[in-house]
Design an enzyme around this catalytic site. Structure first.
Site, PDB file in Angstrom:
ATOM      1  N   LYS A  69      33.369 -28.384 -24.983  1.00  0.00           N
ATOM      2  CA  LYS A  69      33.820 -27.541 -26.096  1.00  0.00           C
ATOM      3  C   LYS A  69      35.228 -26.953 -25.928  1.00  0.00           C
ATOM      4  CE  LYS A  69      30.119 -25.105 -25.410  1.00  0.00           C
ATOM      5  NZ  LYS A  69      28.962 -24.199 -25.461  1.00  0.00           N
TER       6      LYS A  69
ATOM      7  N   ASP B  67      22.446 -21.665 -22.985  1.00  0.00           N
ATOM      8  CA  ASP B  67      22.110 -20.940 -24.224  1.00  0.00           C
ATOM      9  C   ASP B  67      20.837 -21.464 -24.897  1.00  0.00           C
ATOM     10  OD1 ASP B  67      23.550 -23.247 -24.767  1.00  0.00           O
ATOM     11  OD2 ASP B  67      24.800 -22.373 -26.333  1.00  0.00           O
TER      12      ASP B  67
HETATM   13  C1  GLC Z   1      27.732 -27.881 -25.167  1.00  0.00           C
HETATM   14  C2  GLC Z   1      27.319 -27.548 -23.728  1.00  0.00           C
HETATM   15  C3  GLC Z   1      25.849 -27.163 -23.664  1.00  0.00           C
HETATM   16  C4  GLC Z   1      25.560 -26.052 -24.668  1.00  0.00           C
HETATM   17  C5  GLC Z   1      26.004 -26.470 -26.053  1.00  0.00           C
HETATM   18  C6  GLC Z   1      25.777 -25.391 -27.100  1.00  0.00           C
HETATM   19  O1  GLC Z   1      27.072 -29.022 -25.575  1.00  0.00           O
HETATM   20  O2  GLC Z   1      27.571 -28.662 -22.889  1.00  0.00           O
HETATM   21  O3  GLC Z   1      25.498 -26.741 -22.358  1.00  0.00           O
HETATM   22  O4  GLC Z   1      24.202 -25.744 -24.654  1.00  0.00           O
HETATM   23  O5  GLC Z   1      27.385 -26.801 -26.046  1.00  0.00           O
HETATM   24  O6  GLC Z   1      26.486 -24.236 -26.836  1.00  0.00           O
END
Ligand code: GLC
Length: 429
Positions: A154, A190
């Site tokens: 991200k 999360d």
């Molecule tokens: C990205 C991260 C993952 C997280 C997701 C939502 O995919 O790699 O760990 O849960 O974003 O925030």
């Protein structure tokens, strides 16, 4: 309105037929299986050392949430009877210099925020305060409060953190700002916090999903002992890509990675729309009065704009006009505005369908005949705010399961990162 035939071509390339949906579910199952036993797979299937809460967890907690556009801190009380009270939270904007320089800058900033928050909220200096930390990236955990960062996603890129234990990094930063009366009791993705938060009140909850800046899911795996597994589904790659997806991927900071995430999550939806618009403008279908160049620039359209465009049901598409004007396109025809609206619809519809298909895959891993009730806890801006997103997920689940789809309950679980991290921290001694 008659939509130009050329738009139909675009629409077709974004469609997912029932046959491809079935194939996707099958290949997702096989990647889940391979990931679980350490074979080659696009899914990491990370053990989290977290179990579902009992609802009796109690106490006062601090919870941290890092992984979206803001860093958030929560203070809350678990009542021990499936109830949470006294929730207070503060958000701190994460700037590029925090997320993309070094681990010291990132964790130093976070530690500073925690210190300020604790001072403002008058936390006692003589007591030890328990912390649950939601860290929304792939981590290889060896215990509930220990996890090594496998790689940033991200757009985060703070150097020096990959391969290190996140709890250790944060503890170091906390000591650096003179905070020695805190104890990080749990570290969780999360999705895991989301599952924990919902199942604190609803014992049928066995899956957590994030549809926000990024996308991912976790579920309860019962193969050996019950454990929540973080799938990291954003990296799923057995997908048919359009030329627009390929262009987005090639120009991203992580080509070839997070393929599904780039088709579904908020960080990328605006950019897919932009790339389609650019193509249609080059072909003269999307006219926009010679302002075509606007669409050459990566990142000009954000997912919140896609939401605004799709929510516009005014006669003259005034909101769409405003979005175009914000981009620098001061004049637009009705036809241009409806084409942009149509592109947004096509792109976000595929995103919701893909999310639903993967949810179906995960639920049928746990319960192949869909015989039991399953609550899926979902958090994230795309699910919460994008017009029609949840409705389209529901209808796709209906297409896949027919009447049995009623066994799946989708539940928006807000502030889950804070609540869930605290609940997981409460489980530890
Ligand atoms: C990205 C991260 C993952 C997280 C997701 C939502 O995919 O790699 O760990 O849960 O974003 O925030």
């Amino acid at each position: 309105m008659k939509i130009n035939k050329k738009i139909k071509v675009v629409e077709k390339s974004f469609k997912i037929s029932p046959v491809s949906a079935k194939k996707l579910i099958k290949s997702f199952h096989s990647d889940m299986k391979n990931g679980l036993c350490g074979k080659k797979s696009s899914l990491k299937m990370l053990p989290t050392y977290a179990k579902r809460p009992t609802g009796r967890e109690k106490g006062d907690f601090l919870a941290l949430d890092l992984g979206g556009t803001n860093f958030r801190i929560f203070k809350l009380k678990l009542q021990g009877k499936r109830r949470i009270s006294d929730i207070l939270s503060e958000s701190f904007v994460l700037k590029k210099e925090h997320i993309a320089n070094t681990e010291k800058e990132l964790f130093g900033f976070i530690a500073d925020c925690i210190k300020k928050f604790m001072e403002r909220q008058k936390f006692s200096k003589n007591k030890q305060h328990k912390i649950g930390f939601t860290f929304s990236f792939p981590i290889k955990q060896t215990a509930i409060a220990k996890g090594v960062l496998l790689g940033w996603t991200k757009g985060f890129n703070a150097k020096g953190a990959e391969g290190k234990d996140i709890v250790w990094l944060l503890n170091k930063a906390l000591l650096g700002v003179g905070l020695s009366n805190t104890k990080i009791r749990a570290l969780a993705n999360d999705t895991v916090s989301t599952l924990a938060a919902k199942s604190y009140e609803d014992e049928k909850c066995d899956m957590g999903v994030i549809l926000g800046t990024g996308t991912n899911a976790c579920y309860v795996e019962k193969k050996k002992n019950e454990m929540i597994v973080n799938i990291e589904w954003g990296n799923f790659n057995k997908l048919k890509l359009t030329r627009y997806d390929k262009e987005l991927d090639e120009n991203s900071i992580n080509p070839g990675k997070q393929v599904l995430e780039k088709m579904v999550s908020g960080m990328y939806l605006g950019d897919i729309v932009r790339i389609v618009a650019k193509d249609l403008a080059a072909k003269g279908i999307f006219d926009v009065y010679g302002y075509k160049k606007v669409f050459d620039k990566n990142g000009v359209l954000e997912s919140k704009h896609v939401s605004t465009v799709e929510s516009d049901s005014s006669k003259k598409l005034t909101k769409v006009k405003n979005v175009l004007s914000m981009l620098g396109i001061k004049r637009s025809t009705y036809s241009d505005r409806s084409i942009l609206k149509e592109i947004c619809r096509i792109v976000s519809l595929r995103a919701s369908r893909l999310a639903a298909i993967l949810m179906a895959a995960v639920v049928t891993r746990m319960d192949p005949g869909l015989k039991r009730k399953h609550t899926i806890a979902i958090d994230g801006s795309v699910y919460e705010k994008h017009p029609g997103f949840s409705k389209h997920i529901r209808s796709t689940l209906g297409d896949i399961f027919g009447r049995k789809a009623k066994n799946i309950v989708l539940s928006l679980t807000k502030d889950a990162s804070g609540k869930g991290a605290a609940i997981l921290a409460a489980r530890q001694k």
